[in-house]
Design a protein around this motif. Structure first.
Motif, PDB file in Angstrom:
ATOM      1  N   LEU A   4     -36.040  21.273  12.518  1.00 54.25           N
ATOM      2  CA  LEU A   4     -34.814  22.033  12.372  1.00 54.25           C
ATOM      3  C   LEU A   4     -33.854  21.482  13.415  1.00 54.25           C
ATOM      4  N   CYS A  22     -27.650  23.827  10.589  1.00 52.70           N
ATOM      5  CA  CYS A  22     -29.081  23.619  10.839  1.00 52.70           C
ATOM      6  C   CYS A  22     -29.635  22.792   9.691  1.00 52.70           C
ATOM      7  N   VAL A  24     -32.543  21.008   7.888  1.00 52.20           N
ATOM      8  CA  VAL A  24     -33.990  21.245   7.839  1.00 52.20           C
ATOM      9  C   VAL A  24     -34.690  20.106   7.110  1.00 52.20           C
ATOM     10  N   ILE A  29     -35.814  24.900   2.025  1.00 52.18           N
ATOM     11  CA  ILE A  29     -35.441  26.222   2.519  1.00 52.18           C
ATOM     12  C   ILE A  29     -35.379  27.249   1.394  1.00 52.18           C
ATOM     13  N   ASP A  32     -37.672  30.267   1.589  1.00 55.39           N
ATOM     14  CA  ASP A  32     -37.919  30.787   2.933  1.00 55.39           C
ATOM     15  C   ASP A  32     -36.816  31.701   3.438  1.00 55.39           C
ATOM     16  N   MET A  34     -34.430  32.030   6.687  1.00 49.62           N
ATOM     17  CA  MET A  34     -33.911  31.245   7.803  1.00 49.62           C
ATOM     18  C   MET A  34     -33.006  32.128   8.648  1.00 49.62           C
ATOM     19  N   SER A  50     -29.896  36.450   9.556  1.00 48.92           N
ATOM     20  CA  SER A  50     -30.927  35.788   8.766  1.00 48.92           C
ATOM     21  C   SER A  50     -30.543  35.834   7.299  1.00 48.92           C
ATOM     22  N   GLN A  72     -26.018  29.128   3.153  1.00 43.04           N
ATOM     23  CA  GLN A  72     -26.992  28.068   2.880  1.00 43.04           C
ATOM     24  C   GLN A  72     -26.376  27.030   1.957  1.00 43.04           C
ATOM     25  N   CYS A  96     -31.649  27.753  15.573  1.00 44.31           N
ATOM     26  CA  CYS A  96     -31.996  27.960  14.178  1.00 44.31           C
ATOM     27  C   CYS A  96     -33.493  28.221  14.104  1.00 44.31           C
ATOM     28  N   ARG A  98     -36.981  29.228  11.321  1.00 43.88           N
ATOM     29  CA  ARG A  98     -37.646  29.582  10.067  1.00 43.88           C
ATOM     30  C   ARG A  98     -38.441  30.841  10.369  1.00 43.88           C
ATOM     31  N   CYS A 104     -37.880  39.129   7.100  1.00 38.84           N
ATOM     32  CA  CYS A 104     -36.559  38.513   7.215  1.00 38.84           C
ATOM     33  C   CYS A 104     -35.536  39.462   7.824  1.00 38.84           C
TER      34      CYS A 104
END
Length: 125
Positions: A4, A22, A24, A29, A32, A34, A50, A72, A96, A98, A104
């Motif tokens: 990251l 960020c 990755v 992603i 996930d 983030m 997040s 994102q 940043c 994960r 989350c």
């Protein structure tokens, strides 16, 4: 190998804006959660925002609500943090992360799976 890599930090005057990125690698992603955290000198690291990428659900702590926007770009496998109306108290190292996707909304450091190396933000009055 999971990486990251944050960028976009810098020095700005109060009232200004910055967009942190960020980038990755090592996992997509899209499945996930983030997040962004920050750590000011002498203070504990705190969660800012997040995003559960697949559903685009976003969460903000009191620190991030109202002035910060997390987003994102799945094609670039990148997460962003747009920061507006910056204040001197926003000065911190921004990280940043994960996050375990079942947690989350908590934006808690204890739920972080991977950390970036950080990018410094300095806001002068």
């Amino acid at each position: 190998r999971v990486q990251l890599v944050e960028s976009g930090g810098g020095s700005v005057q109060a009232g200004g804006s910055l967009r942190l990125s960020c980038a990755v690698s090592g996992f997509p992603i899209g499945g996930d959660c983030m997040g962004w955290f920050r750590e000011a000198p002498g203070k504990q690291r705190e969660g800012v925002a997040s995003i559960y990428v697949r559903l685009r659900n976003v969460y903000y702590s009191d620190s991030g609500k109202g002035r910060f926007t997390i987003s994102q770009d799945n094609a670039k496998n990148t997460v962003y943090l747009q920061m507006n109306s910056l204040k001197p108290e926003d000065t911190a190292m921004y990280y940043c992360a994960r996050i375990y996707d079942g947690r989350c909304g908590r934006i808690s450091g204890s739920d972080v799976v991977n950390w970036g190396q950080g990018t410094q933000v300095i806001v002068s009055s």
